[in-house]
Motif scaffolding. Sequence first.
Motif, PDB file in Angstrom:
ATOM      1  N   GLN A 200       0.829  -1.208   0.000  1.00 11.81           N
ATOM      2  CA  GLN A 200       0.000   0.000   0.000  1.00 11.81           C
ATOM      3  C   GLN A 200       0.863   1.257   0.000  1.00 11.81           C
ATOM      4  O   GLN A 200       0.576   2.215  -0.738  1.00 11.81           O
ATOM      5  CB  GLN A 200      -0.923  -0.015   1.219  1.00 11.81           C
ATOM      6  CG  GLN A 200      -2.021  -1.057   1.146  1.00 11.81           C
ATOM      7  CD  GLN A 200      -2.762  -1.224   2.458  1.00 11.81           C
ATOM      8  OE1 GLN A 200      -2.150  -1.262   3.528  1.00 11.81           O
ATOM      9  NE2 GLN A 200      -4.093  -1.306   2.390  1.00 11.81           N
ATOM     10  N   ALA A 203       2.476   1.818  -3.370  1.00  9.89           N
ATOM     11  CA  ALA A 203       1.514   2.331  -4.342  1.00  9.89           C
ATOM     12  C   ALA A 203       1.311   3.831  -4.163  1.00  9.89           C
ATOM     13  O   ALA A 203       1.250   4.582  -5.145  1.00  9.89           O
ATOM     14  CB  ALA A 203       0.179   1.597  -4.187  1.00  9.89           C
ATOM     15  N   VAL A 204       1.240   4.289  -2.918  1.00 10.75           N
ATOM     16  CA  VAL A 204       1.036   5.716  -2.661  1.00 10.75           C
ATOM     17  C   VAL A 204       2.253   6.529  -3.078  1.00 10.75           C
ATOM     18  O   VAL A 204       2.127   7.589  -3.708  1.00 10.75           O
ATOM     19  CB  VAL A 204       0.719   5.955  -1.171  1.00 10.75           C
ATOM     20  CG1 VAL A 204       0.687   7.457  -0.862  1.00 10.75           C
ATOM     21  CG2 VAL A 204      -0.612   5.316  -0.809  1.00 10.75           C
ATOM     22  N   PHE A 207       2.331   6.843  -6.694  1.00 13.03           N
ATOM     23  CA  PHE A 207       1.297   7.803  -7.087  1.00 13.03           C
ATOM     24  C   PHE A 207       1.821   9.232  -6.940  1.00 13.03           C
ATOM     25  O   PHE A 207       1.649  10.073  -7.837  1.00 13.03           O
ATOM     26  CB  PHE A 207       0.068   7.593  -6.207  1.00 13.03           C
ATOM     27  CG  PHE A 207      -1.026   8.607  -6.396  1.00 13.03           C
ATOM     28  CD1 PHE A 207      -1.898   8.523  -7.472  1.00 13.03           C
ATOM     29  CD2 PHE A 207      -1.184   9.648  -5.495  1.00 13.03           C
ATOM     30  CE1 PHE A 207      -2.911   9.457  -7.647  1.00 13.03           C
ATOM     31  CE2 PHE A 207      -2.192  10.586  -5.652  1.00 13.03           C
ATOM     32  CZ  PHE A 207      -3.053  10.494  -6.731  1.00 13.03           C
ATOM     33  N   ARG A 211       2.448  12.051  -9.938  1.00 14.27           N
ATOM     34  CA  ARG A 211       1.460  13.118 -10.018  1.00 14.27           C
ATOM     35  C   ARG A 211       1.720  14.256  -9.038  1.00 14.27           C
ATOM     36  O   ARG A 211       0.809  14.999  -8.684  1.00 14.27           O
ATOM     37  CB  ARG A 211       0.065  12.522  -9.782  1.00 14.27           C
ATOM     38  CG  ARG A 211      -0.319  11.479 -10.821  1.00 14.27           C
ATOM     39  CD  ARG A 211      -1.676  10.850 -10.571  1.00 14.27           C
ATOM     40  NE  ARG A 211      -2.741  11.837 -10.560  1.00 14.27           N
ATOM     41  CZ  ARG A 211      -4.029  11.540 -10.369  1.00 14.27           C
ATOM     42  NH1 ARG A 211      -4.391  10.277 -10.192  1.00 14.27           N
ATOM     43  NH2 ARG A 211      -4.935  12.495 -10.361  1.00 14.27           N
ATOM     44  N   ILE A 216      -2.944  17.148  -5.463  1.00 11.38           N
ATOM     45  CA  ILE A 216      -3.178  15.891  -4.756  1.00 11.38           C
ATOM     46  C   ILE A 216      -3.751  16.170  -3.379  1.00 11.38           C
ATOM     47  O   ILE A 216      -3.224  16.997  -2.629  1.00 11.38           O
ATOM     48  CB  ILE A 216      -1.870  15.090  -4.615  1.00 11.38           C
ATOM     49  CG1 ILE A 216      -1.305  14.727  -5.999  1.00 11.38           C
ATOM     50  CG2 ILE A 216      -2.092  13.835  -3.794  1.00 11.38           C
ATOM     51  CD1 ILE A 216       0.046  14.026  -5.940  1.00 11.38           C
ATOM     52  N   ASP A 220      -7.135  11.551  -2.042  1.00  9.55           N
ATOM     53  CA  ASP A 220      -6.576  10.884  -3.222  1.00  9.55           C
ATOM     54  C   ASP A 220      -5.564   9.816  -2.812  1.00  9.55           C
ATOM     55  O   ASP A 220      -5.561   8.696  -3.334  1.00  9.55           O
ATOM     56  CB  ASP A 220      -5.891  11.897  -4.145  1.00  9.55           C
ATOM     57  CG  ASP A 220      -6.861  12.861  -4.795  1.00  9.55           C
ATOM     58  OD1 ASP A 220      -8.029  12.461  -5.000  1.00  9.55           O
ATOM     59  OD2 ASP A 220      -6.461  13.996  -5.105  1.00  9.55           O
ATOM     60  N   MET A 221      -4.699  10.174  -1.875  1.00 10.82           N
ATOM     61  CA  MET A 221      -3.668   9.240  -1.434  1.00 10.82           C
ATOM     62  C   MET A 221      -4.284   8.069  -0.668  1.00 10.82           C
ATOM     63  O   MET A 221      -3.880   6.917  -0.845  1.00 10.82           O
ATOM     64  CB  MET A 221      -2.627   9.970  -0.582  1.00 10.82           C
ATOM     65  CG  MET A 221      -1.784  10.961  -1.375  1.00 10.82           C
ATOM     66  SD  MET A 221      -0.465  11.739  -0.393  1.00 10.82           S
ATOM     67  CE  MET A 221      -1.402  13.031   0.445  1.00 10.82           C
ATOM     68  N   GLU A 223      -7.265   6.897  -1.023  1.00 14.10           N
ATOM     69  CA  GLU A 223      -7.979   6.050  -1.984  1.00 14.10           C
ATOM     70  C   GLU A 223      -7.013   5.139  -2.732  1.00 14.10           C
ATOM     71  O   GLU A 223      -7.324   3.975  -3.003  1.00 14.10           O
ATOM     72  CB  GLU A 223      -8.743   6.925  -2.975  1.00 14.10           C
ATOM     73  CG  GLU A 223      -9.587   6.136  -3.964  1.00 14.10           C
ATOM     74  CD  GLU A 223     -10.370   7.028  -4.902  1.00 14.10           C
ATOM     75  OE1 GLU A 223     -10.951   6.504  -5.873  1.00 14.10           O
ATOM     76  OE2 GLU A 223     -10.390   8.264  -4.684  1.00 14.10           O
ATOM     77  N   THR A 224      -5.826   5.649  -3.045  1.00 14.74           N
ATOM     78  CA  THR A 224      -4.811   4.834  -3.712  1.00 14.74           C
ATOM     79  C   THR A 224      -4.414   3.638  -2.856  1.00 14.74           C
ATOM     80  O   THR A 224      -4.144   2.548  -3.369  1.00 14.74           O
ATOM     81  CB  THR A 224      -3.557   5.686  -4.023  1.00 14.74           C
ATOM     82  OG1 THR A 224      -3.927   6.770  -4.877  1.00 14.74           O
ATOM     83  CG2 THR A 224      -2.475   4.851  -4.705  1.00 14.74           C
ATOM     84  N   HIS A 226      -6.442   2.327  -0.691  1.00 19.38           N
ATOM     85  CA  HIS A 226      -7.690   1.627  -0.355  1.00 19.38           C
ATOM     86  C   HIS A 226      -7.912   1.609   1.156  1.00 19.38           C
ATOM     87  O   HIS A 226      -8.281   0.585   1.747  1.00 19.38           O
ATOM     88  CB  HIS A 226      -7.689   0.202  -0.906  1.00 19.38           C
ATOM     89  CG  HIS A 226      -7.470   0.130  -2.389  1.00 19.38           C
ATOM     90  ND1 HIS A 226      -8.403   0.566  -3.305  1.00 19.38           N
ATOM     91  CD2 HIS A 226      -6.409  -0.313  -3.120  1.00 19.38           C
ATOM     92  CE1 HIS A 226      -7.944   0.393  -4.535  1.00 19.38           C
ATOM     93  NE2 HIS A 226      -6.733  -0.135  -4.443  1.00 19.38           N
TER      94      HIS A 226
END
Length: 301
Positions: A200, A203-204, A207, A211, A216, A220-221, A223-224, A226
């Motif tokens: 996790q 992934a952040v 991201f 971006r 941001i 948003d972070m 949600e990335t 989850h």
Amino acid sequence: MTKVLVNEYSEHPLKEKGTPGSQEKIQRGTVLFPIQYYLNSTVDPRYDLPVMWHTEFELIHVISGTYNIFVRDHEAALDKDDICFIPSKVLHGDAERKGAALYESVVFDMDMLRLRSYYPDDFISAVVSGSVIFDNVIPHTNEKVLSIVQGLFEAMKTQGEGFEFVVTASLFLLFGEIKKQRLYMQKKSLSASKLRQEEQMEAVISFIKKRFSENITLEDMAETAHLSPKYFCRLFKDTTGRSPIEYLNWFRVNMACTCLRDSQDKLSDIAYNCGFNDFSYFIKIFRRYKGITPLKYRNTA
């Protein structure tokens, strides 16, 4: 190879920087010999290593002083001649109080050692796949490992005739010694929840790297990853030592540093391109992390 000070976060020597990009586009060394040497001074104003990850493996050797590093989910204090091994895709970076140190590192692609059709491939492939995880820190008291690592770094620095053979042989000797002394553990020793948390956070951070110039939000972070924003904030800080917004600002400031060194763009344009919509806020955050204004940084870099 000439010794140069490095801001490894951007994954280029300072004298060779270009436009910030994702780590997958970086070529370490050459295609046939994918290994790169770096010399880092934590007290140099251009140096900074936020928590990050890359696909290659990394080996760190402290030359002098004490360097506090964050690896995976904890901090470690590295003293003179201590060694730190960082596997592929493992979160790492400066601890909150990184200390004053001179350290060297090599970042390399493990494919330079594997797929050679003989027995050690089994162990090396397990390291590459992540099913075997090395001890992150090997103390200077392990004289056998230290001797091998010092020989490797000396060969990378001097690049004498046939140095490629010495470097490759040193890596094989290092992995052989790690296996002999069992300085590793099986991946199954890590809990499923811990592995999930690592995925996790990776992934952040990916991201953010892709971006950072955009608007941001915390949502948003989260949600990335989850996760709910509240739980995400707690997990991210436990993992990186910074809140998500603090990390995002730190990342943006480092991207701004690259632009300040490598371009003559206006400060306001650099601020905007690095995700800061308020110029005065950019100045404030830049001074918080670098101790000087962007203009002074540009004039002294």
